[in-house]
Design an enzyme around this catalytic site. Sequence first.
Site, PDB file in Angstrom:
ATOM      1  N   GLN A   1      51.796  52.797  15.413  1.00  0.00           N
ATOM      2  CA  GLN A   1      51.371  51.427  15.717  1.00  0.00           C
ATOM      3  C   GLN A   1      50.497  50.946  14.562  1.00  0.00           C
ATOM      4  OE1 GLN A   1      49.098  50.972  19.341  1.00  0.00           O
ATOM      5  NE2 GLN A   1      48.929  48.753  19.074  1.00  0.00           N
TER       6      GLN A   1
ATOM      7  N   HIS B   1      52.216  44.999  21.765  1.00  0.00           N
ATOM      8  CA  HIS B   1      53.419  44.188  21.516  1.00  0.00           C
ATOM      9  C   HIS B   1      54.651  45.021  21.817  1.00  0.00           C
ATOM     10  CE1 HIS B   1      51.980  46.073  17.813  1.00  0.00           C
ATOM     11  NE2 HIS B   1      53.246  46.235  17.468  1.00  0.00           N
TER      12      HIS B   1
ATOM     13  N   ASN C   1      55.194  50.892  20.293  1.00  0.00           N
ATOM     14  CA  ASN C   1      54.589  51.952  19.489  1.00  0.00           C
ATOM     15  C   ASN C   1      53.142  52.070  19.934  1.00  0.00           C
ATOM     16  OD1 ASN C   1      56.887  52.423  17.919  1.00  0.00           O
ATOM     17  ND2 ASN C   1      56.374  50.768  16.518  1.00  0.00           N
TER      18      ASN C   1
ATOM     19  N   VAL D   1      49.561  47.312  14.292  1.00  0.00           N
ATOM     20  CA  VAL D   1      48.786  46.128  14.698  1.00  0.00           C
ATOM     21  C   VAL D   1      48.152  46.425  16.064  1.00  0.00           C
ATOM     22  CG1 VAL D   1      48.869  43.666  15.266  1.00  0.00           C
ATOM     23  CG2 VAL D   1      50.298  44.558  13.415  1.00  0.00           C
TER      24      VAL D   1
HETATM   25  P1  5GP Z   1      53.704  48.186  15.093  1.00  0.00           P
HETATM   26  O1  5GP Z   1      53.908  48.970  13.835  1.00  0.00           O
HETATM   27  O2  5GP Z   1      52.236  47.934  15.331  1.00  0.00           O
HETATM   28  O3  5GP Z   1      54.417  48.715  16.289  1.00  0.00           O
HETATM   29  O4  5GP Z   1      54.381  46.781  14.835  1.00  0.00           O
HETATM   30  C1  5GP Z   1      53.769  45.737  14.164  1.00  0.00           C
HETATM   31  C2  5GP Z   1      54.869  44.833  13.692  1.00  0.00           C
HETATM   32  O5  5GP Z   1      54.280  43.606  13.295  1.00  0.00           O
HETATM   33  C3  5GP Z   1      55.621  45.371  12.457  1.00  0.00           C
HETATM   34  O6  5GP Z   1      56.994  45.517  12.792  1.00  0.00           O
HETATM   35  C4  5GP Z   1      55.375  44.332  11.379  1.00  0.00           C
HETATM   36  O7  5GP Z   1      56.471  44.098  10.559  1.00  0.00           O
HETATM   37  C5  5GP Z   1      54.988  43.097  12.196  1.00  0.00           C
HETATM   38  N1  5GP Z   1      54.084  42.192  11.525  1.00  0.00           N
HETATM   39  C6  5GP Z   1      52.936  42.530  10.867  1.00  0.00           C
HETATM   40  N2  5GP Z   1      52.342  41.423  10.383  1.00  0.00           N
HETATM   41  C7  5GP Z   1      53.114  40.365  10.769  1.00  0.00           C
HETATM   42  C8  5GP Z   1      52.992  38.952  10.581  1.00  0.00           C
HETATM   43  O8  5GP Z   1      52.061  38.437   9.966  1.00  0.00           O
HETATM   44  N3  5GP Z   1      53.990  38.179  11.116  1.00  0.00           N
HETATM   45  C9  5GP Z   1      55.042  38.724  11.796  1.00  0.00           C
HETATM   46  N4  5GP Z   1      55.952  37.866  12.262  1.00  0.00           N
HETATM   47  N5  5GP Z   1      55.164  40.045  12.013  1.00  0.00           N
HETATM   48  C10 5GP Z   1      54.216  40.853  11.492  1.00  0.00           C
END
Ligand code: 5GP
Length: 114
Positions: free
Chosen positions: A94, A100, A87, A96
């Site tokens: 996105q 990733h 993402n 975080v």
């Molecule tokens: P994005 O939305 O940025 O593509 O994905 C971030 C991902 O990180 C999300 O799917 C969310 O559930 C995961 N996530 C956020 N905080 C944490 C955490 O503290 N631990 C883990 N294992 N996953 C997390």
Amino acid sequence: MADKTLFQKIADGEIPSDMVYEDELCIAFRDIQPQAPVHILIVPRKPIPSLDDLTKEDQELVGHLFLCAKKIAANEGLHRGYRTVFNCGEEGLQTVPHLHLHLLGGRVLRWPPG
Ligand code: 5GP
């Protein structure tokens, strides 16, 4: 020095995670809010904010993330297929700001993803 990202804190063991793989370039752990029976995040140790921040220097690193995804998918028994997703940015949802690769599998994944 800039504050550590959430995923750097996970890499350093400051925040617990269900780690499934690690090597000198990346870590991989289960997503806290899984969107499929298998949902793993593959994260470079280098804190690149997003896909949009990649440079030529990161070319091998990105290839490495995909090869890790393939290896982890096999370890997880995803013989019938899986999906990888980066993402990126606001409209890519996105949340975080540390690059990733999502690895999703264990069910039939819908398309378009919504
Ligand atoms: P994005 O939305 O940025 O593509 O994905 C971030 C991902 O990180 C999300 O799917 C969310 O559930 C995961 N996530 C956020 N905080 C944490 C955490 O503290 N631990 C883990 N294992 N996953 C997390």
